[in-house]
Write a protein that holds these residues in place. Structure first.
Motif, PDB file in Angstrom:
ATOM      1  N   TRP A  33       4.060 -13.346   2.504  1.00 44.79           N
ATOM      2  CA  TRP A  33       4.334 -11.725   2.571  1.00 44.79           C
ATOM      3  C   TRP A  33       5.705 -11.528   2.688  1.00 44.79           C
ATOM      4  O   TRP A  33       6.351 -10.559   2.143  1.00 44.79           O
ATOM      5  CB  TRP A  33       3.606 -11.283   3.455  1.00 44.79           C
ATOM      6  CG  TRP A  33       1.858 -11.335   3.450  1.00 44.79           C
ATOM      7  CD1 TRP A  33       1.077 -11.924   3.643  1.00 44.79           C
ATOM      8  CD2 TRP A  33       1.379 -10.396   2.386  1.00 44.79           C
ATOM      9  NE1 TRP A  33      -0.242 -11.634   3.351  1.00 44.79           N
ATOM     10  CE2 TRP A  33       0.123 -10.482   2.380  1.00 44.79           C
ATOM     11  CE3 TRP A  33       2.003  -9.278   1.600  1.00 44.79           C
ATOM     12  CZ2 TRP A  33      -0.789  -9.850   1.664  1.00 44.79           C
ATOM     13  CZ3 TRP A  33       1.077  -8.484   0.553  1.00 44.79           C
ATOM     14  CH2 TRP A  33      -0.435  -8.951   0.796  1.00 44.79           C
ATOM     15  N   ALA A  34       6.682 -12.176   3.596  1.00 42.43           N
ATOM     16  CA  ALA A  34       7.912 -11.947   3.762  1.00 42.43           C
ATOM     17  C   ALA A  34       8.652 -12.389   2.431  1.00 42.43           C
ATOM     18  O   ALA A  34       9.640 -11.570   1.945  1.00 42.43           O
ATOM     19  CB  ALA A  34       8.419 -12.998   4.901  1.00 42.43           C
ATOM     20  N   GLU A  35       8.279 -13.190   1.628  1.00 36.86           N
ATOM     21  CA  GLU A  35       8.826 -13.665   0.269  1.00 36.86           C
ATOM     22  C   GLU A  35       8.516 -12.345  -0.754  1.00 36.86           C
ATOM     23  O   GLU A  35       9.559 -11.991  -1.411  1.00 36.86           O
ATOM     24  CB  GLU A  35       8.279 -14.877  -0.425  1.00 36.86           C
ATOM     25  CG  GLU A  35       8.783 -16.048   0.419  1.00 36.86           C
ATOM     26  CD  GLU A  35       7.949 -17.436  -0.251  1.00 36.86           C
ATOM     27  OE1 GLU A  35       7.418 -17.063  -1.371  1.00 36.86           O
ATOM     28  OE2 GLU A  35       8.398 -18.428   0.413  1.00 36.86           O
ATOM     29  N   VAL A  36       7.310 -11.845  -0.680  1.00 38.94           N
ATOM     30  CA  VAL A  36       7.045 -10.832  -1.431  1.00 38.94           C
ATOM     31  C   VAL A  36       8.017  -9.684  -1.185  1.00 38.94           C
ATOM     32  O   VAL A  36       8.492  -8.909  -2.098  1.00 38.94           O
ATOM     33  CB  VAL A  36       5.547 -10.354  -1.483  1.00 38.94           C
ATOM     34  CG1 VAL A  36       5.225  -8.851  -2.057  1.00 38.94           C
ATOM     35  CG2 VAL A  36       4.538 -11.366  -1.899  1.00 38.94           C
ATOM     36  N   LEU A  37       8.214  -9.138  -0.118  1.00 42.05           N
ATOM     37  CA  LEU A  37       8.751  -8.221   0.157  1.00 42.05           C
ATOM     38  C   LEU A  37      10.434  -8.300  -0.017  1.00 42.05           C
ATOM     39  O   LEU A  37      11.118  -7.417  -0.486  1.00 42.05           O
ATOM     40  CB  LEU A  37       8.636  -7.932   1.847  1.00 42.05           C
ATOM     41  CG  LEU A  37       7.577  -7.001   2.256  1.00 42.05           C
ATOM     42  CD1 LEU A  37       7.189  -7.254   3.688  1.00 42.05           C
ATOM     43  CD2 LEU A  37       7.665  -5.546   1.696  1.00 42.05           C
ATOM     44  N   THR A  64      10.388   5.305  -4.746  1.00 39.93           N
ATOM     45  CA  THR A  64       8.845   5.546  -4.761  1.00 39.93           C
ATOM     46  C   THR A  64       8.265   4.295  -5.666  1.00 39.93           C
ATOM     47  O   THR A  64       6.919   4.171  -5.368  1.00 39.93           O
ATOM     48  CB  THR A  64       8.636   7.004  -5.684  1.00 39.93           C
ATOM     49  OG1 THR A  64       9.190   8.152  -5.120  1.00 39.93           O
ATOM     50  CG2 THR A  64       7.084   6.984  -6.022  1.00 39.93           C
ATOM     51  N   HIS A  65       8.927   3.951  -6.659  1.00 38.74           N
ATOM     52  CA  HIS A  65       8.460   2.851  -7.260  1.00 38.74           C
ATOM     53  C   HIS A  65       8.204   1.331  -6.460  1.00 38.74           C
ATOM     54  O   HIS A  65       7.607   0.347  -6.898  1.00 38.74           O
ATOM     55  CB  HIS A  65       9.395   2.566  -8.466  1.00 38.74           C
ATOM     56  CG  HIS A  65       8.739   1.547  -9.527  1.00 38.74           C
ATOM     57  ND1 HIS A  65       7.434   1.795  -9.957  1.00 38.74           N
ATOM     58  CD2 HIS A  65       9.499   0.599 -10.065  1.00 38.74           C
ATOM     59  CE1 HIS A  65       7.575   0.720 -10.902  1.00 38.74           C
ATOM     60  NE2 HIS A  65       8.394  -0.219 -10.857  1.00 38.74           N
ATOM     61  N   PHE A  66       8.881   1.638  -5.437  1.00 40.42           N
ATOM     62  CA  PHE A  66       9.037   0.072  -4.555  1.00 40.42           C
ATOM     63  C   PHE A  66       7.520  -0.146  -4.156  1.00 40.42           C
ATOM     64  O   PHE A  66       7.063  -1.090  -4.233  1.00 40.42           O
ATOM     65  CB  PHE A  66       9.845   0.442  -3.196  1.00 40.42           C
ATOM     66  CG  PHE A  66      10.000  -0.773  -2.429  1.00 40.42           C
ATOM     67  CD1 PHE A  66      11.172  -1.729  -2.583  1.00 40.42           C
ATOM     68  CD2 PHE A  66       9.144  -1.288  -1.582  1.00 40.42           C
ATOM     69  CE1 PHE A  66      11.432  -2.728  -1.865  1.00 40.42           C
ATOM     70  CE2 PHE A  66       9.252  -2.550  -0.847  1.00 40.42           C
ATOM     71  CZ  PHE A  66      10.331  -3.020  -0.990  1.00 40.42           C
ATOM     72  N   GLY A  67       6.722   0.915  -3.837  1.00 38.99           N
ATOM     73  CA  GLY A  67       5.557   0.411  -3.369  1.00 38.99           C
ATOM     74  C   GLY A  67       4.477  -0.114  -4.663  1.00 38.99           C
ATOM     75  O   GLY A  67       3.754  -1.021  -4.337  1.00 38.99           O
ATOM     76  N   THR A  68       4.819   0.381  -5.874  1.00 41.50           N
ATOM     77  CA  THR A  68       3.901  -0.421  -6.842  1.00 41.50           C
ATOM     78  C   THR A  68       4.529  -1.594  -7.201  1.00 41.50           C
ATOM     79  O   THR A  68       3.478  -2.485  -7.548  1.00 41.50           O
ATOM     80  CB  THR A  68       4.221   0.486  -8.080  1.00 41.50           C
ATOM     81  OG1 THR A  68       3.952   1.823  -8.097  1.00 41.50           O
ATOM     82  CG2 THR A  68       3.642   0.131  -9.365  1.00 41.50           C
ATOM     83  N   ASP A  96      -6.953  -1.217  -0.464  1.00 43.46           N
ATOM     84  CA  ASP A  96      -5.896  -0.719  -0.995  1.00 43.46           C
ATOM     85  C   ASP A  96      -4.332  -0.949  -0.381  1.00 43.46           C
ATOM     86  O   ASP A  96      -4.456  -1.012   0.908  1.00 43.46           O
ATOM     87  CB  ASP A  96      -5.998   0.759  -1.116  1.00 43.46           C
ATOM     88  CG  ASP A  96      -5.345   1.630  -2.403  1.00 43.46           C
ATOM     89  OD1 ASP A  96      -5.841   0.944  -3.342  1.00 43.46           O
ATOM     90  OD2 ASP A  96      -4.510   2.339  -2.176  1.00 43.46           O
ATOM     91  N   ALA A  97      -3.402  -1.276  -1.186  1.00 48.94           N
ATOM     92  CA  ALA A  97      -2.142  -1.820  -0.632  1.00 48.94           C
ATOM     93  C   ALA A  97      -1.193  -0.611  -0.530  1.00 48.94           C
ATOM     94  O   ALA A  97      -1.113   0.288  -1.459  1.00 48.94           O
ATOM     95  CB  ALA A  97      -1.309  -2.556  -1.380  1.00 48.94           C
ATOM     96  N   LYS A  98      -0.707  -0.136   0.702  1.00 48.60           N
ATOM     97  CA  LYS A  98       0.226   0.959   1.053  1.00 48.60           C
ATOM     98  C   LYS A  98       1.594   0.265   1.381  1.00 48.60           C
ATOM     99  O   LYS A  98       1.383  -0.422   2.541  1.00 48.60           O
ATOM    100  CB  LYS A  98      -0.249   2.049   1.754  1.00 48.60           C
ATOM    101  CG  LYS A  98      -1.572   2.555   0.962  1.00 48.60           C
ATOM    102  CD  LYS A  98      -1.241   3.275  -0.254  1.00 48.60           C
ATOM    103  CE  LYS A  98      -2.221   3.780  -0.793  1.00 48.60           C
ATOM    104  NZ  LYS A  98      -1.878   4.260  -2.179  1.00 48.60           N
ATOM    105  N   ARG A  99       2.679   0.748   1.031  1.00 51.10           N
ATOM    106  CA  ARG A  99       3.870   0.324   1.474  1.00 51.10           C
ATOM    107  C   ARG A  99       4.708   1.561   2.108  1.00 51.10           C
ATOM    108  O   ARG A  99       4.724   2.595   1.041  1.00 51.10           O
ATOM    109  CB  ARG A  99       4.606  -0.710   0.675  1.00 51.10           C
ATOM    110  CG  ARG A  99       5.713  -1.245   1.683  1.00 51.10           C
ATOM    111  CD  ARG A  99       7.211  -0.574   0.841  1.00 51.10           C
ATOM    112  NE  ARG A  99       8.233  -0.844   1.553  1.00 51.10           N
ATOM    113  CZ  ARG A  99       9.429  -0.078   1.772  1.00 51.10           C
ATOM    114  NH1 ARG A  99       9.683   1.142   1.126  1.00 51.10           N
ATOM    115  NH2 ARG A  99      10.551  -0.440   2.311  1.00 51.10           N
TER     116      ARG A  99
END
Length: 315
Positions: A33-37, A64-68, A96-99
Motif C-alpha cells: 500500500w505504501a508503494e501504491v501511494l 482530484t484525479h489523484f484518487g482515481t 469502494d476506495a476513497k483517498r
C-alpha cells in the motif's frame, strides 16, 4: 512498515473484519500500500516532464484525479476484482476506495450507502500514510451533501473508522526534506546535469529516489546523470563523494553507517580515508563517512557499476 491498529466504536461487523483480514493477508506490513501511494504521488507530479515535486504545485483537476489513480494502482497491485456498484470486490464484499489528502475528508456518494469504504490518506510532506475501513451507513455521514449528493463522515463516522495502518511511514521525498532555499538553488541552473550534481551535494546522507533524479535532471535517461563518464559520480568524486546504488552498493552503505537505499534509490556519502581500519573497504583501503565540516583531501574511491542498474524501475 506500519503495525495493524484499530478502534471500535460501532457494533462488530463480520464482513468488514473479513475484508480487513484479507488486506492484512495480502500485505501484512503495509509495504505494498505504501508503494501504491508513493507511485501515485510520483505519477501525478510527472516530475521528469514538469519538474514538480510538491502537492501545492498541482492543478485542481490533477489533485482530484489523484484518487482515481490511487484506485487504479491499488487494483493493479493487488488484483482486486471489480465491484458491482463499487470499485472492488474483496472476499465477496463490495468495497469502494476513497483517498483524501486530509483525514476524514473522503467524499462518499449515495450509491455506496451500506457498503464498505476503504479510506486512505497520505502526506508526502510528512512521509506518512493511513488506511482503514468503514461501513457507510446514514449514521456516519454528515447530513449536508454537495451537488453530486456526496457527503463526508461526521464526527461519529471519523471515530468509527477501523484503522488497519495509521501514520505508517511513506518513502520520503527528499526535495520536501531539504530546506526550501536549498531546493531552489538545486533547480536554479539551466543544465540538468549540474542540477543533479547539486542534488547529491545537498542530499548527502539522505536517500534519493530515482524519480527525484528524473525530476531534477528533466532529461532523457536521467540515471545516466548519476554514473561515471560525465555523471555525478565522476563530477563529485574529487570532492570526496560516493553515490551508492541500493541495488549494488548496499554493503558499502551499511559499512559507512548511512541509510541503506532500496534498489530504485541512491544515497550520496562524503568519505575520507579511515586511519583505524573501520568503515568500508573499497579498492583495498578503508574509508569512513566524513564528519560535518571536515576537509576532504583525497578524491573518493571508484565503485563498480553494473549495466543492469539502469533497468531498475519504481513500482
Amino acid at each position: 512498515m506500519g503495525h495493524p491498529f484499530s478502534i471500535f466504536e460501532r457494533p462488530f461487523d463480520p464482513a468488514l473484519e473479513e475484508v480487513a483480514a484479507e488486506l492484512l493477508r495480502l500485505d501484512p506490513y503495509g509495504e505494498h500500500w505504501a508503494e501504491v501511494l508513493r507511485h501515485t504521488y510520483d505519477m501525478i507530479y510527472n516530475g521528469q516532464e514538469t519538474g514538480r515535486y510538491r502537492w501545492d504545485q498541482l492543478m485542481k483537476t490533477e489533485k482530484t484525479h489523484f484518487g482515481t489513480l490511487f484506485e487504479i494502482n491499488a487494483q493493479r497491485k493487488f488484483g482486486f476484482a471489480d465491484g458491482d456498484s463499487t470499485d472492488y470486490r474483496i472476499v465477496d464484499q463490495q468495497v469502494d476506495a476513497k483517498r483524501s489528502q486530509t483525514e476524514g475528508a473522503w467524499m462518499l456518494p449515495p450509491e455506496i450507502i451500506d457498503e464498505i469504504a476503504l479510506v486512505a490518506t497520505a502526506s508526502d510532506q510528512d512521509s506518512v500514510w493511513s488506511l482503514g475501513l468503514i461501513r457507510v451507513t446514514t449514521d456516519v455521514r454528515k447530513e449536508s451533501v454537495n451537488r453530486d449528493k456526496k457527503s463526508q463522515l461526521n464526527d461519529f463516522g471519523k471515530r468509527s473508522v477501523r484503522w488497519i495502518w495509521r501514520n505508517a511511514p511513506l518513502r520520503p521525498n527528499v526535495l520536501l526534506q531539504l530546506p526550501q532555499r536549498i531546493v531552489d538553488e538545486i533547480f536554479d541552473h539551466r543544465h540538468g546535469t549540474q542540477r543533479t550534481h547539486r542534488l547529491f551535494r545537498a542530499a548527502e546522507g539522505r536517500v534519493v529516489h530515482r524519480n527525484i533524479v528524473a525530476t531534477v535532471s528533466r532529461q532523457l535517461d536521467p540515471q545516466k546523470r548519476v554514473r561515471y563518464n560525465g555523471g555525478s559520480r565522476s563530477a563529485l568524486q574529487p570532492e570526496g563523494y560516493l553515490i551508492l546504488s541500493g541495488l549494488y552498493h548496499h554493503g558499502i552503505a551499511q559499512a559507512l553507517g548511512v541509510p541503506v537505499p532500496l534498489a530504485d534509490e541512491y544515497i550520496s556519502v562524503r568519505v575520507v580515508p579511515s586511519t583505524d581500519e573501520t568503515g568500508a573497504l573499497i579498492e583495498g583501503r578503508c574509508w569512513r563517512r566524513a564528519r560535518p565540516g571536515e576537509t576532504v583531501e583525497e578524491p573518493a574511491p571508484r565503485i563498480g557499476e553494473e549495466p543492469e542498474e539502469r533497468d531498475v524501475t519504481s513500482g
